[in-house]
Every structure is written in C-alpha cells, then in structure tokens.
Enzyme design. Structure first.
Site, PDB file in Angstrom:
ATOM      1  N   SER A 153       0.869  -1.192   0.000  1.00  0.00           N
ATOM      2  CA  SER A 153       0.000   0.000   0.000  1.00  0.00           C
ATOM      3  C   SER A 153       0.891   1.223   0.000  1.00  0.00           C
ATOM      4  O   SER A 153       2.057   1.148   0.432  1.00  0.00           O
ATOM      5  CB  SER A 153      -0.882   0.006   1.254  1.00  0.00           C
ATOM      6  OG  SER A 153      -1.599   1.224   1.346  1.00  0.00           O
ATOM      7  N   TYR A 169      -1.995  -1.483  10.023  1.00  0.00           N
ATOM      8  CA  TYR A 169      -2.081  -1.500   8.551  1.00  0.00           C
ATOM      9  C   TYR A 169      -0.816  -0.916   7.901  1.00  0.00           C
ATOM     10  O   TYR A 169      -0.147  -1.614   7.113  1.00  0.00           O
ATOM     11  CB  TYR A 169      -3.359  -0.794   8.095  1.00  0.00           C
ATOM     12  CG  TYR A 169      -3.644  -0.998   6.627  1.00  0.00           C
ATOM     13  CD1 TYR A 169      -4.190  -2.190   6.160  1.00  0.00           C
ATOM     14  CD2 TYR A 169      -3.335  -0.015   5.698  1.00  0.00           C
ATOM     15  CE1 TYR A 169      -4.428  -2.393   4.806  1.00  0.00           C
ATOM     16  CE2 TYR A 169      -3.574  -0.209   4.348  1.00  0.00           C
ATOM     17  CZ  TYR A 169      -4.117  -1.392   3.902  1.00  0.00           C
ATOM     18  OH  TYR A 169      -4.351  -1.587   2.568  1.00  0.00           O
TER      19      TYR A 169
HETATM   20  P1  NAD Z   1     -11.658  -6.926  -0.945  1.00  0.00           P
HETATM   21  O1  NAD Z   1     -12.248  -6.943   0.425  1.00  0.00           O
HETATM   22  O2  NAD Z   1     -12.466  -6.426  -2.072  1.00  0.00           O
HETATM   23  O3  NAD Z   1     -11.144  -8.400  -1.301  1.00  0.00           O
HETATM   24  C1  NAD Z   1     -10.345  -9.119  -0.418  1.00  0.00           C
HETATM   25  C2  NAD Z   1     -10.564 -10.606  -0.649  1.00  0.00           C
HETATM   26  O4  NAD Z   1      -9.611 -11.284   0.191  1.00  0.00           O
HETATM   27  C3  NAD Z   1     -11.946 -11.086  -0.232  1.00  0.00           C
HETATM   28  O5  NAD Z   1     -12.495 -11.938  -1.231  1.00  0.00           O
HETATM   29  C4  NAD Z   1     -11.698 -11.827   1.070  1.00  0.00           C
HETATM   30  O6  NAD Z   1     -12.616 -12.907   1.290  1.00  0.00           O
HETATM   31  C5  NAD Z   1     -10.281 -12.332   0.873  1.00  0.00           C
HETATM   32  N1  NAD Z   1      -9.588 -12.558   2.147  1.00  0.00           N
HETATM   33  C6  NAD Z   1      -9.550 -11.734   3.216  1.00  0.00           C
HETATM   34  N2  NAD Z   1      -8.856 -12.295   4.211  1.00  0.00           N
HETATM   35  C7  NAD Z   1      -8.432 -13.498   3.766  1.00  0.00           C
HETATM   36  C8  NAD Z   1      -7.688 -14.559   4.343  1.00  0.00           C
HETATM   37  N3  NAD Z   1      -7.228 -14.485   5.611  1.00  0.00           N
HETATM   38  N4  NAD Z   1      -7.438 -15.648   3.602  1.00  0.00           N
HETATM   39  C9  NAD Z   1      -7.896 -15.741   2.328  1.00  0.00           C
HETATM   40  N5  NAD Z   1      -8.615 -14.774   1.729  1.00  0.00           N
HETATM   41  C10 NAD Z   1      -8.887 -13.668   2.436  1.00  0.00           C
HETATM   42  O7  NAD Z   1     -10.277  -6.088  -0.765  1.00  0.00           O
HETATM   43  P2  NAD Z   1      -9.401  -5.230  -1.804  1.00  0.00           P
HETATM   44  O8  NAD Z   1      -9.766  -3.812  -1.608  1.00  0.00           O
HETATM   45  O9  NAD Z   1      -9.420  -5.842  -3.148  1.00  0.00           O
HETATM   46  O10 NAD Z   1      -7.962  -5.420  -1.145  1.00  0.00           O
HETATM   47  C11 NAD Z   1      -7.078  -6.435  -1.557  1.00  0.00           C
HETATM   48  C12 NAD Z   1      -5.663  -6.111  -1.085  1.00  0.00           C
HETATM   49  O11 NAD Z   1      -5.267  -4.822  -1.573  1.00  0.00           O
HETATM   50  C13 NAD Z   1      -5.489  -6.071   0.434  1.00  0.00           C
HETATM   51  O12 NAD Z   1      -4.229  -6.612   0.776  1.00  0.00           O
HETATM   52  C14 NAD Z   1      -5.514  -4.575   0.726  1.00  0.00           C
HETATM   53  O13 NAD Z   1      -4.831  -4.227   1.907  1.00  0.00           O
HETATM   54  C15 NAD Z   1      -4.791  -4.045  -0.498  1.00  0.00           C
HETATM   55  N6  NAD Z   1      -5.053  -2.626  -0.763  1.00  0.00           N
HETATM   56  C16 NAD Z   1      -6.310  -2.201  -1.080  1.00  0.00           C
HETATM   57  C17 NAD Z   1      -6.525  -0.840  -1.308  1.00  0.00           C
HETATM   58  C18 NAD Z   1      -7.885  -0.295  -1.669  1.00  0.00           C
HETATM   59  O14 NAD Z   1      -8.040   0.945  -1.717  1.00  0.00           O
HETATM   60  N7  NAD Z   1      -8.885  -1.134  -1.961  1.00  0.00           N
HETATM   61  C19 NAD Z   1      -5.448   0.067  -1.206  1.00  0.00           C
HETATM   62  C20 NAD Z   1      -4.186  -0.422  -0.873  1.00  0.00           C
HETATM   63  C21 NAD Z   1      -3.983  -1.772  -0.660  1.00  0.00           C
END
Ligand code: NAD
Length: 262
Positions: A153, A169
C-alpha cells in the site's frame, strides 16, 4: 469531479497481456481472488493465458471467480483457505498443484485497514501470511517459481495512512515491502519478487465508503483527480509477474495516480 461519479463506475478496462511473454497454461496462485483487486488480477491472468488458482477465505466468492476465469477460456481451481492458518495453507498448496507446478504467485489477501483484531493478530494475518504462502510455494515449486508480486500500500511506505485506519495496517504494508526486498536478494531472481503499492482503489471493501465526504476530499488531493480501479492494479501486477519484467526485482511500485507525491 462530478458529484456521485465515484459511485457510478467501479471497473476499468481489462487488457490482454499475452504479449508480455507468458506461456499458455502456466499456473498462477492469486490469494484473496474472490473480490476486488485479487479478482481483477485473476481475470487479467486468465486473459493473459494463465491457469489460475483462486484462493479465498470465502468459498462462494472463490467459486464465482473460478467460473468467470473459466468463462474467459482459462483453467481454474477455487481453493477455500485462510492464509493466516499454517495448516490450511499447506492443504491449499496440495490442492493447487492439481493444476500443475505453480510458476507465479500473487499475495493479495489481507485484512481491512479497519480490522479491529489485535495489532499482533493482524500482523500475523497480513504480513505473516505473505511469508507463509511464499515459503510454501518455494518449498514445493522451487524449480519453476518465476515471480511473486505482493500487494502492499502507499500507506506505511509513501505516507503515514492518517487517522482513519488501524495502526497495524501501515506497519504490515511497510513490512511487506521490506520482505519483498529480502526475497529479491535472497533468491537472486529465481523467483523475482516485487510489490505494488495501490492508492485508494474502488473495490467491494471501499465501495461502502464512497459517499463519505472524506472520500471526495481524498480524491480532490489525488493529482489525477479520481480513485483507481482494481483492473489498474491488476495490469501492474501482471507486468511485474511477466517475463517482460525480467530485470525488475525488489521494487515497490506505487499505482496511485501520484497521490503519494501530492
Ligand atoms: P476486498 O475486500 O475487495 O477483497 C479481499 C478478498 O480477500 C476477499 O475476497 C476476502 O474474502 C479475501 N480474504 C480476506 N482475508 C483473507 C484470508 N485471511 N485468507 C484468504 N482470503 C482472504 O479487498 P481489496 O480492496 O481488493 O484489497 C485487496 C488487497 O489490496 C489487500 O491486501 C488490501 O490491503 C490491499 N489494498 C487495497 C486498497 C484499496 O483501496 N482497496 C489500497 C491499498 C492496498
């Protein structure tokens, strides 16, 4: 930005990245592929000719992504797994290898920045899982392992993260960047290891927040004037995985519309 524009469009285009040098049918594991960035990455991998192991905590979401990947003409297997659990990850690797030896890995699953689990538990799930899954991969697939990309991130790396997130985080996302640099030097390119640092991306995790005034204020601070789409993260991930990035090793690539520099 017109009012409501954020809420109306949630997806960007998905590109065919076959020209980046992937061989058809090579296997990629994408963790957290049931939703958001992971799902977009699984679909981009399918369009690039890869076979996809869809790892997710949620069986239903994983199966839905599996069907979409197959609909795009690629092979897929859905594996229900908690990447925070050692035994579950070992079992997931055993199921995955039915697709064939795994050449690429995307460590995407991680807890929400608002997770109220303890600091220690959240670190175990977020950065511990990246180590757990990557180690299991290298143990089983060392002769074919080509590249891993982990989702970090801009929080913890290019900015502090502010007051609306839990302290684990930024700590865990900085740790993922550090671990990526370790892998890049420890394995000397076999496999390569890189990370992507998304800015604020429109996914099922963030969509419920889009109507909050703080999101409009954030978008106004991003030089490109908008949030990102999961497909825009997926494109960066596929590039870093691909043979076209053969000499890119140990980088943390921000994909944030220049938010980190604002
Ligand atoms: P999301 O909630 O849309 O999807 C996350 C998926 O991961 C879900 O399907 C969930 O069931 C699965 N998951 C969660 N915990 C799990 C576990 N312990 N084991 C297996 N599967 C698991 O989230 P997103 O926004 O797509 O985020 C995905 C990644 O991107 C994360 O690591 C998040 O920190 C990172 N990220 C997201 C953003 C943002 O703005 N959306 C920004 C920076 C980083």
């Amino acid at each position: 930005m017109p009012e409501g524009a954020l809420a109306r469009k949630h997806h960007g285009p998905l590109y065919d990245m076959r020209g980046l040098g992937f061989a058809a049918g090579e296997v990629v594991v994408v963790t957290g592929a049931g939703s958001g960035i992971g799902k977009a990455t699984a679909l981009a991998a399918a369009r690039s000719g890869l076979s996809v192991a869809v790892w997710d905590l949620c069986a239903e979401a994983g199966l839905a992504t599996q069907l979409e990947v197959e609909g795009a003409g690629a092979k897929a297997v859905a594996v229900t797994v908690d990447v925070g659990d050692d035994l579950a990850v070992a079992r997931a690797w055993d199921s995955t290898l039915q697709l064939g030896p795994c050449r690429y890995l995307v460590n995407n699953a991680g807890p929400s920045s608002n997770s109220t689990a303890s600091f220690d538990d959240n670190l175990t799930i977020s950065v511990g899982s990246v180590h757990r899954v990557t180690t299991g991969w290298i143990e089983r697939c060392s002769t074919v392992a080509a590249a891993v990309v982990s989702i970090s991130s801009i929080a913890g790396n290019f900015q502090g993260g502010g007051q609306s997130i839990q302290p684990f985080y930024p700590a865990s996302k900085a740790a993922i960047a550090g671990y990526t640099r370790y892998l890049a030097t420890r394995y000397r390119g076999a496999p390569r290891a890189n990370a992507v640092a998304p800015g604020l991306i429109i996914t099922p995790r963030t969509i419920p927040l889009l109507d909050r005034p703080v999101i409009a204020q954030t978008a106004a601070r991003i030089p490109m004037g908008r949030l990102g789409f999961p497909e825009e993260i997926a494109s960066a991930v596929l590039f870093l995985l691909s043979p076209a990035a053969a000499y890119v090793n140990g980088v943390l690539l921000p994909v944030d519309g220049a938010w980190a520099h604002a």
